[in-house]
Design an enzyme around this catalytic site. Structure first.
Site, PDB file in Angstrom:
ATOM      1  N   GLU A   1     -10.298  -2.316   6.984  1.00  0.00           N
ATOM      2  CA  GLU A   1      -9.291  -2.385   8.050  1.00  0.00           C
ATOM      3  C   GLU A   1      -9.945  -2.180   9.408  1.00  0.00           C
ATOM      4  OE1 GLU A   1      -4.832  -0.660   8.925  1.00  0.00           O
ATOM      5  OE2 GLU A   1      -6.211   0.538   7.745  1.00  0.00           O
TER       6      GLU A   1
ATOM      7  N   GLN B   1       0.851  -1.188   0.000  1.00  0.00           N
ATOM      8  CA  GLN B   1       0.000   0.000   0.000  1.00  0.00           C
ATOM      9  C   GLN B   1       0.884   1.234   0.000  1.00  0.00           C
ATOM     10  OE1 GLN B   1      -3.828  -0.434   1.939  1.00  0.00           O
ATOM     11  NE2 GLN B   1      -3.357   1.370   3.166  1.00  0.00           N
TER      12      GLN B   1
ATOM     13  N   SER C   1       0.945   6.939   2.383  1.00  0.00           N
ATOM     14  CA  SER C   1       1.588   7.999   3.165  1.00  0.00           C
ATOM     15  C   SER C   1       2.816   8.551   2.446  1.00  0.00           C
ATOM     16  CB  SER C   1       2.004   7.465   4.538  1.00  0.00           C
ATOM     17  OG  SER C   1       0.881   7.095   5.305  1.00  0.00           O
TER      18      SER C   1
END
Length: 398
Positions: A255, A129, A132
């Site tokens: 999540e 992923q 950020s």
């Protein structure tokens, strides 16, 4: 309050135990607190993922329409508990199997579903992923990585950070800015990026645990990723070019739906008791008190988890009291690990990779890793604010 499981649920538990007994090789299991390292055991974890997939366990909670079993939240919790009890390793592509595959089933095109979902679940391909950035962590809307369309394809430039397992991933689920003229959270797109192409470099981040691969979680640790004119084909856009925020919220929803397994803390307390015995400290009144406190806290967490499970079983979304759960278990684990280090006396200060480190230094690694638990997923300060404002109804601090 009836804390017993139904006959159907206990029958399901026996089914899980029987399958694990037949499919989990003894040398793959970790019956104590040690976990696999993906650099050392990546092939085992991939094989284990394939066995779980072929057994139908990775889609246990999916609807029957999508090839799952439609299992209840209680059944999902029982399955996770039995995995922990058996000492089963983590799967290699956990993020892809747990978060990305269901997101693709819900929002992906037919081509994306056919191309990626089965391979994600089976471990044939691994997703990481890439969200950020150095200046956009919690504030995803502030990310700067750009995706510019050129001749139908998308060209990616920018930097990502804190991407778990990026150094061995085949694909990245990436958020990038596609329209700088739109409001920050509306001008984002989500892309499936081939990590093996030129123009992409993944660098593992050396953390205070001394290595890029976690001996605690068994998962590939964080990397930073650099994109220099990386290319994405048009069929690898998830949703539309400006649907990135919506897609990110969908992934985050899967999540949040995950329930922390209370059994792992009960198992850790049992290991703590054994550590005290081996170190000759089991009669020490101070340590007896600390271990008793750890056992009480682990049991309270189990009861709290059962309450959360009841909400999920009734189809209720996790409420703001979820902050209580996160705050409780993260700080509880830190206290537990500190007790383990204290039990070791002077040995607790040794390098965990040293030859004289107790239990191969796993407690030192766990203690270091636990320092992050009160940060990721929302810091303890943020959780306390949430509890004060949304649970207790106190006025905002600012």
């Amino acid at each position: 309050m009836d804390l017993r499981y139904s006959a159907e649920e206990e029958s399901f538990r026996e089914e899980v135990r029987d399958w694990l007994a037949r499919n989990l090789p003894e040398d793959w299991a970790r019956v104590d607190i040690r976990r696999f390292s993906q650099d050392q055991d990546r092939d085992i974890q991939r094989q284990w993922q394939r066995r779980l997939y072929e057994g139908g366990w990775l889609t246990l909670g999916w609807s029957k329409e999508h090839g799952g079993r439609g299992a209840s939240p209680v059944m999902l919790a029982i399955f996770q508990e039995e995995l922990a009890r058996a000492g089963a390793p983590e799967v290699l592509g956990r993020t892809g199997a747990v978060l990305h595959a269901p997101t693709l089933m819900a929002y992906g095109s037919e081509w994306q579903k056919e191309t990626y979902v089965r391979r994600l679940l089976s471990g044939d391909i691994i997703f990481c992923q890439a969200w950020s950035e150095p200046n956009a962590g919690s504030d995803m809307a502030g990310l700067r990585t750009r995706a510019v369309q050129q001749n139908e394809k998308w060209v990616i430039n920018g930097q990502k950070i804190w991407s778990g397992g990026a150094h061995y991933a085949d694909k990245a689920l990436l958020l990038a800015r596609t329209d700088p003229d739109l409001p920050p959270h509306k001008g984002l797109g989500m892309f499936i990026v081939d990590m093996h192409q030129p123009g992409i470099e993944a660098r593992p981040i050396r953390q205070m645990m001394g290595r890029a691969i976690s001996r605690v979680t068994g998962s590939g640790e964080f990397c930073e990723i650099f994109f220099n004119d990386a290319v994405v084909e048009p069929q690898d856009v998830l949703g539309g070019p400006t649907d990135g925020w919506k897609m990110a919220m969908a992934v985050s929803g899967f999540e949040r739906n995950g329930l922390t397994n209370p059994f792992k803390f009960e198992k850790l307390v049992a290991s703590l008791v054994e550590l005290a015995r081996v170190q000759g400290r089991s009669a020490d009144p101070l340590f007896r008190q600390r271990i008793a406190q750890a056992k009480i806290e682990a049991h309270i967490f189990r009861l709290t988890s059962l309450r959360n499970l009841t909400r999920a079983e009734k189809g209720l979304a996790p409420g703001p009291e979820a902050s209580l759960t996160k705050l409780y278990w993260s700080e509880m684990d830190q206290r537990l690990e500190e007790t383990a280090i204290a039990l070791q006396g002077m040995y607790g200060a040794l390098d965990p990779d040293g030859t004289d480190a107790i239990d191969d230094g796993i407690w030192q690694y766990r203690w270091m890793f636990s320092q992050a638990e009160t940060i990721y997923g929302g810091t303890s300060d943020i959780q306390r604010n949430q509890i004060a404002e949304r649970v207790l109804g106190l006025p905002r601090s600012r």
